[in-house]
Design an enzyme around this catalytic site. Structure first.
Site, mmCIF file in Angstrom:
data_model
loop_
_atom_site.group_PDB
_atom_site.id
_atom_site.type_symbol
_atom_site.label_atom_id
_atom_site.label_comp_id
_atom_site.label_asym_id
_atom_site.label_seq_id
_atom_site.Cartn_x
_atom_site.Cartn_y
_atom_site.Cartn_z
ATOM 1 N N ASN A 47 71.441 5.732 -37.584
ATOM 2 C CA ASN A 47 71.521 7.198 -37.636
ATOM 3 C C ASN A 47 71.575 7.700 -36.198
ATOM 4 O OD1 ASN A 47 71.162 9.927 -37.980
ATOM 5 N ND2 ASN A 47 69.034 9.786 -38.700
ATOM 6 N N TRP A 48 72.779 8.080 -35.779
ATOM 7 C CA TRP A 48 72.941 8.496 -34.372
ATOM 8 C C TRP A 48 72.402 9.902 -34.118
ATOM 9 C CZ3 TRP A 48 78.730 6.865 -33.123
ATOM 10 C CH2 TRP A 48 78.863 5.484 -33.321
ATOM 11 N N LYS A 49 72.093 10.619 -35.167
ATOM 12 C CA LYS A 49 71.627 12.016 -35.045
ATOM 13 C C LYS A 49 72.634 12.823 -34.202
ATOM 14 C CE LYS A 49 66.980 10.325 -35.591
ATOM 15 N NZ LYS A 49 65.562 10.602 -35.524
ATOM 16 N N HIS B 148 66.892 13.625 -44.871
ATOM 17 C CA HIS B 148 66.164 13.121 -43.699
ATOM 18 C C HIS B 148 65.047 14.111 -43.358
ATOM 19 C CE1 HIS B 148 65.303 11.979 -39.558
ATOM 20 N NE2 HIS B 148 65.838 10.810 -39.849
ATOM 21 N N GLU C 49 64.120 15.336 -40.692
ATOM 22 C CA GLU C 49 64.530 16.414 -39.775
ATOM 23 C C GLU C 49 65.267 17.516 -40.534
ATOM 24 O OE1 GLU C 49 66.460 13.874 -36.907
ATOM 25 O OE2 GLU C 49 64.492 13.020 -36.425
ATOM 26 N N GLU D 188 60.666 6.590 -44.798
ATOM 27 C CA GLU D 188 60.496 6.901 -43.383
ATOM 28 C C GLU D 188 59.236 7.735 -43.200
ATOM 29 O OE1 GLU D 188 64.473 6.623 -41.186
ATOM 30 O OE2 GLU D 188 64.270 8.674 -41.885
ATOM 31 N N GLY E 26 60.861 8.348 -34.301
ATOM 32 C CA GLY E 26 61.078 8.732 -32.908
ATOM 33 C C GLY E 26 59.808 8.804 -32.081
ATOM 34 N N SER F 231 60.901 4.104 -35.890
ATOM 35 C CA SER F 231 60.685 3.290 -34.689
ATOM 36 C C SER F 231 60.877 1.800 -34.936
ATOM 37 C CB SER F 231 59.301 3.576 -34.095
ATOM 38 O OG SER F 231 59.209 4.941 -33.710
ATOM 39 N N GLY G 299 67.076 4.948 -35.886
ATOM 40 C CA GLY G 299 67.449 6.082 -35.050
ATOM 41 C C GLY G 299 67.702 5.608 -33.625
ATOM 42 N N GLY G 300 66.677 5.741 -32.787
ATOM 43 C CA GLY G 300 66.805 5.445 -31.353
ATOM 44 C C GLY G 300 67.492 4.125 -31.036
HETATM 45 C C1 PEP Z 1 65.389 8.104 -38.157
HETATM 46 O O1 PEP Z 1 65.505 9.190 -37.642
HETATM 47 O O2 PEP Z 1 65.890 7.894 -39.276
HETATM 48 C C2 PEP Z 1 64.626 7.071 -37.448
HETATM 49 C C3 PEP Z 1 64.146 6.087 -38.127
HETATM 50 O O3 PEP Z 1 64.467 7.274 -36.093
HETATM 51 P P1 PEP Z 1 63.751 6.249 -35.045
HETATM 52 O O4 PEP Z 1 64.271 4.867 -35.361
HETATM 53 O O5 PEP Z 1 64.177 6.722 -33.713
HETATM 54 O O6 PEP Z 1 62.283 6.369 -35.301
#
Ligand code: PEP
Length: 256
Positions: free
Chosen positions: A11-13, A97, A99, A169, A175, A215, A236-237
């Site tokens: 997920n590049w956001k 998600h 967010e 999640e 994040g 994470s 994500g990251g």
């Molecule tokens: C996400 O936003 O779906 C996610 C899991 O982010 P991160 O890996 O950065 O925690």
């Protein structure tokens, strides 16, 4: 026991221009674009979907969106529909998600409309569920996850639920660098699978992939991916750099 193919989704956001996205996809494709042991999906922002899709053509890497509107077309300024995503060969879509839920006010009811619209258009929804830190500390984790899962899947029948991917999640782990322990994650994943068995059938529940997100990094992935009910990761990251994303795919291949 049914063996589920693991899935790693990035997920590049709101990151990467179309050109940056193409460069990242090319590196991912060069490293893992031919393997078939693990399903790999990249989810660029809308502006980079088409070019990323062109860059992954001929590989096994698939294309996902990060959101969509539940109507097919109409006066919804700024929105994108399922048929529009399908027209550029998108196969997956992240829905609900945290967010979207917290920053954009998405409710379970809205997320459910999107899930149904995605399925109607042969898009695989990646339905995100998870508790906040306050909810975990109040002992409400399973209740929150149950409500989000049940409401998110309302009206989905047992023939199509196998196309849904669920991403657990924990909001406090997204994040933040804080990861759920393998026990915390496995407990919730097994709980979700139990819910699916109750609402559909055990055979259906055994087919549905349940990803962990929050994470996930190459260092913690092997232990998480070794859990019985953890079928991959929503990343994500660590999906923004080819090296870490490819390492996660490699960890999933090793855990298959
Ligand atoms: C996400 O936003 O779906 C996610 C899991 O982010 P991160 O890996 O950065 O925690």
């Amino acid at each position: 026991m049914i063996s589920r193919k693991k899935l790693i989704a990035g997920n590049w956001k709101m990151n990467k221009t179309p050109a940056d996205g193409v460069a990242l996809v090319r590196d991912i494709v060069a490293a893992v674009g031919k393997q078939t042991d693990v399903e790999v999906v990249v989810c660029p922002p809308f502006t980079g979907l088409e070019t990323a899709g062109q860059a992954l053509e001929g590989s096994t890497v698939k294309l996902g969106a990060q959101n969509m509107h539940h109507e097919a077309s109409g006066a919804f300024t700024g929105e994108i529909s399922a048929p529009m995503l399908r027209a550029i060969f998108t196969t997956h879509v992240i829905l609900g998600h945290s967010e979207r839920r917290t920053l954009f006010g998405e409710t379970d009811e809205l997320v459910n409309k999107k899930v149904l619209a995605a399925l109607k258009n042969q898009l695989r929804p990646i339905l995100c569920v998870g508790e906040t830190l306050a909810e975990r500390e109040a002992g409400a984790t399973l209740k929150v996850v149950q409500t989000q899962t049940e409401r998110g899947l309302e009206g989905v029948n047992k023939d199509s639920v196998g196309s849904v991917v669920i991403a657990y999640e924990p909001v406090w782990a997204i994040g933040t660098g804080k990861v759920a322990t393998t026990e915390q994650a496995q407990e919730v994943h097994a709980f979700i699978r139990g819910l699916l068995a109750r609402h559909f059938t055990d055979a259906v529940a055994q087919k549905v992939r349940i990803l962990y997100g929050g994470s996930m990094k190459p260092a913690n992935a092997p232990e998480l991916l070794a859990q019985k009910d953890i079928d991959g990761g929503l990343i994500g990251g660590a999906s923004l750099e080819a090296r870490s994303f490819v390492e996660l795919v490699t960890a999933a291949i090793a855990a298959k």
